[in-house]
Design a protein around this motif. Structure first.
Motif, mmCIF file in Angstrom:
data_model
loop_
_atom_site.group_PDB
_atom_site.id
_atom_site.type_symbol
_atom_site.label_atom_id
_atom_site.label_comp_id
_atom_site.label_asym_id
_atom_site.label_seq_id
_atom_site.Cartn_x
_atom_site.Cartn_y
_atom_site.Cartn_z
ATOM 1 N N SER A 224 12.387 62.352 41.671
ATOM 2 C CA SER A 224 12.899 63.536 42.376
ATOM 3 C C SER A 224 12.031 64.736 42.007
ATOM 4 O O SER A 224 12.171 65.322 40.930
ATOM 5 C CB SER A 224 14.363 63.805 41.996
ATOM 6 N N THR A 225 11.122 65.078 42.894
ATOM 7 C CA THR A 225 10.181 66.160 42.627
ATOM 8 C C THR A 225 10.338 67.256 43.676
ATOM 9 O O THR A 225 10.856 67.030 44.771
ATOM 10 C CB THR A 225 8.731 65.648 42.653
ATOM 11 N N ASP A 226 9.903 68.455 43.333
ATOM 12 C CA ASP A 226 9.848 69.553 44.294
ATOM 13 C C ASP A 226 8.683 70.461 43.920
ATOM 14 O O ASP A 226 8.132 70.376 42.828
ATOM 15 C CB ASP A 226 11.172 70.327 44.347
ATOM 16 N N SER A 227 8.315 71.332 44.841
ATOM 17 C CA SER A 227 7.155 72.201 44.633
ATOM 18 C C SER A 227 7.528 73.591 44.161
ATOM 19 O O SER A 227 6.668 74.460 44.035
ATOM 20 C CB SER A 227 6.354 72.310 45.941
ATOM 21 N N SER A 228 8.796 73.838 43.894
ATOM 22 C CA SER A 228 9.247 75.162 43.489
ATOM 23 C C SER A 228 8.801 75.495 42.070
ATOM 24 O O SER A 228 8.739 74.627 41.199
ATOM 25 C CB SER A 228 10.778 75.252 43.577
ATOM 26 N N ASN A 229 8.511 76.757 41.850
ATOM 27 C CA ASN A 229 8.171 77.232 40.513
ATOM 28 C C ASN A 229 9.369 77.874 39.823
ATOM 29 O O ASN A 229 9.238 78.404 38.714
ATOM 30 C CB ASN A 229 7.021 78.239 40.589
ATOM 31 N N THR A 230 10.511 77.857 40.481
ATOM 32 C CA THR A 230 11.717 78.452 39.917
ATOM 33 C C THR A 230 12.163 77.666 38.694
ATOM 34 O O THR A 230 12.160 76.438 38.688
ATOM 35 C CB THR A 230 12.854 78.464 40.949
ATOM 36 N N SER A 231 12.546 78.368 37.644
ATOM 37 C CA SER A 231 13.029 77.705 36.433
ATOM 38 C C SER A 231 14.266 76.879 36.741
ATOM 39 O O SER A 231 15.180 77.326 37.443
ATOM 40 C CB SER A 231 13.350 78.746 35.355
ATOM 41 N N LEU A 232 14.301 75.689 36.206
ATOM 42 C CA LEU A 232 15.411 74.777 36.453
ATOM 43 C C LEU A 232 16.685 75.290 35.803
ATOM 44 O O LEU A 232 16.672 75.801 34.683
ATOM 45 C CB LEU A 232 15.076 73.397 35.894
ATOM 46 N N THR A 233 17.813 75.157 36.505
ATOM 47 C CA THR A 233 19.119 75.504 35.953
ATOM 48 C C THR A 233 20.104 74.392 36.282
ATOM 49 O O THR A 233 19.889 73.606 37.212
ATOM 50 C CB THR A 233 19.660 76.832 36.518
ATOM 51 N N ILE A 234 21.199 74.348 35.539
ATOM 52 C CA ILE A 234 22.237 73.356 35.819
ATOM 53 C C ILE A 234 22.874 73.603 37.190
ATOM 54 O O ILE A 234 23.075 72.647 37.955
ATOM 55 C CB ILE A 234 23.305 73.363 34.709
ATOM 56 N N PRO A 235 23.209 74.855 37.570
ATOM 57 C CA PRO A 235 23.728 75.073 38.927
ATOM 58 C C PRO A 235 22.766 74.602 40.012
ATOM 59 O O PRO A 235 23.212 74.076 41.051
ATOM 60 C CB PRO A 235 23.939 76.594 38.982
ATOM 61 N N MET A 236 21.456 74.761 39.807
ATOM 62 C CA MET A 236 20.487 74.246 40.784
ATOM 63 C C MET A 236 20.599 72.731 40.928
ATOM 64 O O MET A 236 20.539 72.182 42.035
ATOM 65 C CB MET A 236 19.065 74.621 40.357
ATOM 66 N N MET A 237 20.769 72.050 39.804
ATOM 67 C CA MET A 237 20.890 70.592 39.840
ATOM 68 C C MET A 237 22.181 70.175 40.530
ATOM 69 O O MET A 237 22.224 69.165 41.241
ATOM 70 C CB MET A 237 20.807 70.033 38.423
ATOM 71 N N ALA A 238 23.256 70.960 40.331
ATOM 72 C CA ALA A 238 24.515 70.683 41.034
ATOM 73 C C ALA A 238 24.360 70.922 42.524
ATOM 74 O O ALA A 238 24.861 70.134 43.346
ATOM 75 C CB ALA A 238 25.631 71.549 40.461
ATOM 76 N N ASP A 239 23.670 72.006 42.891
ATOM 77 C CA ASP A 239 23.430 72.283 44.317
ATOM 78 C C ASP A 239 22.621 71.155 44.949
ATOM 79 O O ASP A 239 22.890 70.748 46.085
ATOM 80 C CB ASP A 239 22.665 73.602 44.473
#
Length: 282
Positions: free
Chosen positions: A29-44
């Motif tokens: 599971s990869t993406d090109s975003s440079n945004t720092s990973l967060t738990i809410p992002m993983m839930a989204d």
């Protein structure tokens, strides 16, 4: 995805469709975003996968970081999921206990030396019966000669997840958002868990109206592997018997809930599980 006890997946698959996946920025599971990973992002991301697959309120089973993400799913996307089982997770927030820095740093530095991970998963270390189950899962997912289901977590993934967890423990958004959820939740936690101290699980129980908790004395973070048959039994029973919360239960929560006296300590919601007996914890 990391690893799952294969017998648990097999038993669940006998009566239902089972979907396992790599969490955001792990495995395939990869993406090109440079945004720092967060738990809410993983839930989204998980909620978006549920929508993409056309699943209707699927039951959720999450372990470790997956358990943490499950709490975030409940707080942010409760209408998208059904019953939820959380093993060795934490609802985060400033009142929860982070594992000691030496522990988290050691895990980041493990890379592929999974033998060094064993003391963090099992209080008995290499002598634990869970070791065989753990390595069987590893071989099934990552070392099979027939297929490669995923790739093991590398140092970068471990570091990024660790940083996301630290931020999660400073942010009260998820734990404060749990009070409004009405999903049935079963929390499984080892009493001797070094990575996610059991206090964190009790905080989750104290916030969730439809929560029950099973404590496993002598067990650590790796309870899905060290107590495979017990976890299978409780999982199947919970998923088969859990029913939607009644209006009376919701009304009782509105009247008495979310106080230290009634919920914060897990009174009447915790069972202590031993190999000999099951008794309600008082």
């Amino acid at each position: 995805m990391y690893m799952w006890p294969v017998p648990l997946l097999q038993r669940l698959a006998e009566s239902r469709e089972v979907v396992i996946f790599d969490n955001m920025r792990t495995g395939f599971s990869t993406d090109s975003s440079n945004t720092s990973l967060t738990i809410p992002m993983m839930a989204d991301s998980t909620a978006a996968l549920i929508d993409k697959l056309g699943l209707q309120q699927p039951d959720i089973w999450g372990w470790s970081v997956g358990g943490i993400i499950s709490y975030a799913l409940l707080a942010l996307h409760s209408s998208k999921v059904g019953n939820v089982i959380i093993a060795a997770g934490s609802p985060g927030g400033p009142d929860a206990l982070l594992p000691p820095v030496p522990v988290t740093q050691s895990i980041i530095n493990l890379q592929q030396n999974y033998t060094a991970l064993l003391p963090f998963l099992f209080p008995e270390g290499v002598k634990s019966p869970g070791v065989c189950s753990f390595y069987a899962a590893y071989n099934s997912f990552y070392a099979s000669q027939f297929t490669t289901l995923s790739t093991p977590l590398g140092e970068n993934s471990l570091r990024e997840q660790s940083q996301a967890v630290v931020k999660f423990f400073r942010d009260p958004t998820v734990i404060n958002g749990l009070s409004g959820t009405t999903n049935r939740v079963l929390i499984l936690h080892g009493v001797q868990d070094q990575l996610m101290p059991i206090r964190n699980a009790l905080l989750g129980v104290g916030k969730l109206l439809g929560a029950w908790m099973l404590q496993f004395p002598g067990q650590g973070h790796g309870i899905p592997f060290s107590n495979v048959q017990g976890v299978i039994t409780w999982t199947l029973q919970f998923f088969s018997l859990a029913s939607p919360l009644s209006s009376a239960e919701i009304k009782q929560w509105d009247t008495y809930g979310d106080t230290t006296a009634t919920r914060g300590t897990g009174i009447d919601t915790t069972l202590v599980v031993t190999s000999q007996a099951v008794g309600r914890d008082r």
